[in-house]
Design a protein around this motif. Structure first.
Motif, PDB file in Angstrom:
ATOM      1  N   GLN A 178       0.781  -1.305  -0.074  1.00 11.56           N
ATOM      2  CA  GLN A 178      -0.042   0.003  -0.024  1.00 11.56           C
ATOM      3  C   GLN A 178       0.737   1.377   0.055  1.00 11.56           C
ATOM      4  N   TYR A 179       2.188   1.122   0.810  1.00 11.01           N
ATOM      5  CA  TYR A 179       2.858   2.317   0.843  1.00 11.01           C
ATOM      6  C   TYR A 179       3.443   2.615  -0.638  1.00 11.01           C
ATOM      7  N   GLU A 180       3.947   1.503  -1.156  1.00 11.97           N
ATOM      8  CA  GLU A 180       4.440   1.712  -2.663  1.00 11.97           C
ATOM      9  C   GLU A 180       3.345   2.079  -3.577  1.00 11.97           C
ATOM     10  N   TYR A 181       2.179   1.790  -3.436  1.00 15.57           N
ATOM     11  CA  TYR A 181       0.987   2.102  -4.315  1.00 15.57           C
ATOM     12  C   TYR A 181       0.825   3.501  -4.125  1.00 15.57           C
ATOM     13  N   ASP A 182       0.831   4.147  -2.720  1.00 13.59           N
ATOM     14  CA  ASP A 182       0.543   5.484  -2.600  1.00 13.59           C
ATOM     15  C   ASP A 182       1.774   6.428  -2.986  1.00 13.59           C
ATOM     16  N   LEU A 183       2.934   5.974  -2.951  1.00  8.71           N
ATOM     17  CA  LEU A 183       4.148   6.639  -3.402  1.00  8.71           C
ATOM     18  C   LEU A 183       3.859   6.718  -5.096  1.00  8.71           C
ATOM     19  N   ALA A 184       3.606   5.822  -5.521  1.00 11.53           N
ATOM     20  CA  ALA A 184       3.382   5.745  -6.981  1.00 11.53           C
ATOM     21  C   ALA A 184       2.246   6.745  -7.449  1.00 11.53           C
ATOM     22  N   VAL A 185       1.174   6.414  -6.752  1.00  8.38           N
ATOM     23  CA  VAL A 185       0.110   7.634  -6.915  1.00  8.38           C
ATOM     24  C   VAL A 185       0.646   8.980  -6.933  1.00  8.38           C
ATOM     25  N   GLU A 186       1.297   9.229  -5.674  1.00 10.43           N
ATOM     26  CA  GLU A 186       1.962  10.746  -5.569  1.00 10.43           C
ATOM     27  C   GLU A 186       2.897  11.181  -6.741  1.00 10.43           C
ATOM     28  N   GLN A 187       3.770  10.309  -7.109  1.00  4.75           N
ATOM     29  CA  GLN A 187       4.455  10.505  -8.215  1.00  4.75           C
ATOM     30  C   GLN A 187       3.735  10.610  -9.505  1.00  4.75           C
ATOM     31  N   LEU A 188       2.646   9.875  -9.740  1.00  5.21           N
ATOM     32  CA  LEU A 188       1.763  10.085 -10.838  1.00  5.21           C
ATOM     33  C   LEU A 188       1.206  11.436 -10.709  1.00  5.21           C
ATOM     34  N   GLN A 189       0.588  11.869  -9.902  1.00  4.32           N
ATOM     35  CA  GLN A 189       0.034  13.299  -9.592  1.00  4.32           C
ATOM     36  C   GLN A 189       0.886  14.354  -9.911  1.00  4.32           C
ATOM     37  N   GLY A 190       2.098  14.111  -9.545  1.00  3.73           N
ATOM     38  CA  GLY A 190       3.142  15.181  -9.528  1.00  3.73           C
ATOM     39  C   GLY A 190       3.474  15.106 -11.141  1.00  3.73           C
ATOM     40  N   GLY A 191       3.520  13.958 -11.913  1.00  3.74           N
ATOM     41  CA  GLY A 191       3.524  14.133 -13.362  1.00  3.74           C
ATOM     42  C   GLY A 191       2.720  14.535 -13.761  1.00  3.74           C
ATOM     43  N   ARG A 192       1.282  14.494 -13.627  1.00  2.00           N
ATOM     44  CA  ARG A 192       0.155  15.024 -14.069  1.00  2.00           C
ATOM     45  C   ARG A 192       0.249  16.721 -13.861  1.00  2.00           C
ATOM     46  N   GLU A 193       0.667  16.970 -12.988  1.00  2.01           N
ATOM     47  CA  GLU A 193       0.905  18.578 -12.739  1.00  2.01           C
ATOM     48  C   GLU A 193       1.682  19.011 -13.685  1.00  2.01           C
ATOM     49  N   GLY A 194       3.058  18.315 -13.852  1.00  2.00           N
ATOM     50  CA  GLY A 194       4.025  18.745 -14.675  1.00  2.00           C
ATOM     51  C   GLY A 194       3.471  18.737 -16.166  1.00  2.00           C
ATOM     52  N   LEU A 195       2.775  17.729 -16.357  1.00  2.00           N
ATOM     53  CA  LEU A 195       2.131  17.616 -17.863  1.00  2.00           C
ATOM     54  C   LEU A 195       1.165  18.797 -17.995  1.00  2.00           C
ATOM     55  N   GLU A 196       0.421  19.392 -17.126  1.00  2.22           N
ATOM     56  CA  GLU A 196      -0.382  20.372 -17.187  1.00  2.22           C
ATOM     57  C   GLU A 196       0.129  21.687 -17.396  1.00  2.22           C
ATOM     58  N   GLN A 197       1.328  21.852 -16.786  1.00  2.00           N
ATOM     59  CA  GLN A 197       2.146  22.913 -16.849  1.00  2.00           C
ATOM     60  C   GLN A 197       3.011  22.909 -18.300  1.00  2.00           C
ATOM     61  N   TYR A 198       3.263  21.732 -18.545  1.00  2.00           N
ATOM     62  CA  TYR A 198       3.939  21.659 -20.174  1.00  2.00           C
ATOM     63  C   TYR A 198       2.848  21.960 -21.168  1.00  2.00           C
ATOM     64  N   ARG A 199       1.654  21.492 -20.977  1.00  2.00           N
ATOM     65  CA  ARG A 199       0.601  21.772 -21.919  1.00  2.00           C
ATOM     66  C   ARG A 199       0.215  23.212 -21.915  1.00  2.00           C
ATOM     67  N   ALA A 200       0.495  23.896 -20.708  1.00  2.00           N
ATOM     68  CA  ALA A 200       0.139  25.412 -20.851  1.00  2.00           C
ATOM     69  C   ALA A 200       1.324  26.120 -21.519  1.00  2.00           C
ATOM     70  N   LEU A 201       2.399  25.592 -21.432  1.00  3.01           N
ATOM     71  CA  LEU A 201       3.251  26.119 -22.013  1.00  3.01           C
ATOM     72  C   LEU A 201       3.307  25.818 -23.706  1.00  3.01           C
ATOM     73  N   ILE A 202       3.068  24.775 -24.332  1.00  7.66           N
ATOM     74  CA  ILE A 202       2.348  24.798 -25.585  1.00  7.66           C
ATOM     75  C   ILE A 202       1.476  25.433 -26.040  1.00  7.66           C
ATOM     76  N   GLU A 203       0.513  25.682 -25.246  1.00  7.65           N
ATOM     77  CA  GLU A 203      -0.818  26.718 -25.314  1.00  7.65           C
ATOM     78  C   GLU A 203      -0.292  28.054 -25.812  1.00  7.65           C
ATOM     79  N   ARG A 204       0.745  28.496 -25.009  1.00  7.63           N
ATOM     80  CA  ARG A 204       1.461  29.599 -25.129  1.00  7.63           C
ATOM     81  C   ARG A 204       2.224  29.981 -26.518  1.00  7.63           C
ATOM     82  N   VAL A 205       2.737  28.765 -26.725  1.00 10.50           N
ATOM     83  CA  VAL A 205       3.619  28.920 -27.768  1.00 10.50           C
ATOM     84  C   VAL A 205       2.531  28.909 -29.368  1.00 10.50           C
TER      85      VAL A 205
END
Length: 245
Positions: free
Chosen positions: A31-58
């Motif tokens: 469960q700890y490993e799963y929660d850690l992976a979920v947290e990393q996935l959420q961080g990746g999603r937030e980074g992807l959202e910021q990356y998408r915002a940069l693409i939209e600006r370009v």
């Protein structure tokens, strides 16, 4: 040399402790490993959202530059038509630079879009795998609980063995022996008890004697009243009438 031995000993004990904690609650570790992976996935999603915002600006910048490109091309044509070549040349140079910038931005935009699509695919795959991991954790948790319950039931069944060799069986045998002893005591007391028996027999004999005496007296009184002599018993007195005296 001594410090190195101490360090190795410390690492060995730390590894032993880590293995003990690791195996103490495997479901918790999963469960700890799963929660850690979920947290990393959420961080990746937030980074992807910021990356998408940069693409939209370009992308907006490219759209704006293309609109400006059309305006510059129109000015160049207008100044050429008016015979003002110098002014038309300045706008033509600006137009050429703008077109280079647009080409570079479009190239970068294409690469960013491709990278974004790849990251989206990776995150979707990771999310799907996490979903499978979550299901596996639930399955392992259920199986672990079930096997623990089965082990407890097996242990309970073994402790409820009624064989005489077990503690429960020995206790039960002691209880049965005491019950048998109590019943034996009651039976012996009943067989050996003579309290009141003699008195009952004497009372019954007395009642019978009194009944016989009363019966003889009744018969005697009846014969006297009739003027006859009747022998009631060989041992009883004879009663004679007045004429025989």
């Amino acid at each position: 040399m001594i410090v190195d031995k101490f360090w190795r000993t410390f690492k060995a004990q730390a590894n032993k402790l880590a293995n003990l904690v690791w195996t103490a609650d495997p479901i918790g570790q999963m469960q700890y490993e799963y929660d850690l992976a979920v947290e990393q996935l959420q961080g990746g999603r937030e980074g992807l959202e910021q990356y998408r915002a940069l693409i939209e600006r370009v992308n907006r910048q490219v759209t704006k530059d293309k609109s400006h490109e059309r305006e510059l091309a129109a000015r160049v044509e207008a100044y050429l038509a008016a015979g003002e070549r110098d002014t038309a040349g300045r706008f033509a140079l600006e137009l050429a630079r703008l077109r280079d910038q647009i080409a570079d931005n479009e190239s970068q935009l294409e690469l960013q879009e491709r990278a974004y699509a790849n990251n989206v695919a990776k995150i979707k795959l990771a999310a799907g795998r996490l979903s499978e991991v979550r299901q596996r954790i639930a399955q392992h948790k259920s199986e672990l609980k079930m096997t623990r319950a089965e082990a407890e039931i097996a242990k309970l069944a073994s402790s409820f063995d009624f064989d005489i060799t077990t503690n429960f069986g020995q206790i039960e045998q002691i209880i049965q022996d005491k019950v048998s002893l109590n019943r034996a005591r009651v039976r012996v007391a009943s067989d050996l008890s003579t309290d009141g028996l003699v008195e009952v027999e004497q009372q019954q004999a007395l009642e019978k004697a009194l009944a016989d005496q009363a019966l003889r007296q009744f018969e005697t009184d009846k014969q006297i009243a009739g003027g006859k002599t009747i022998v009631i018993d060989s041992a009883a007195p004879r009663i004679e009438s007045d004429g025989q005296r």
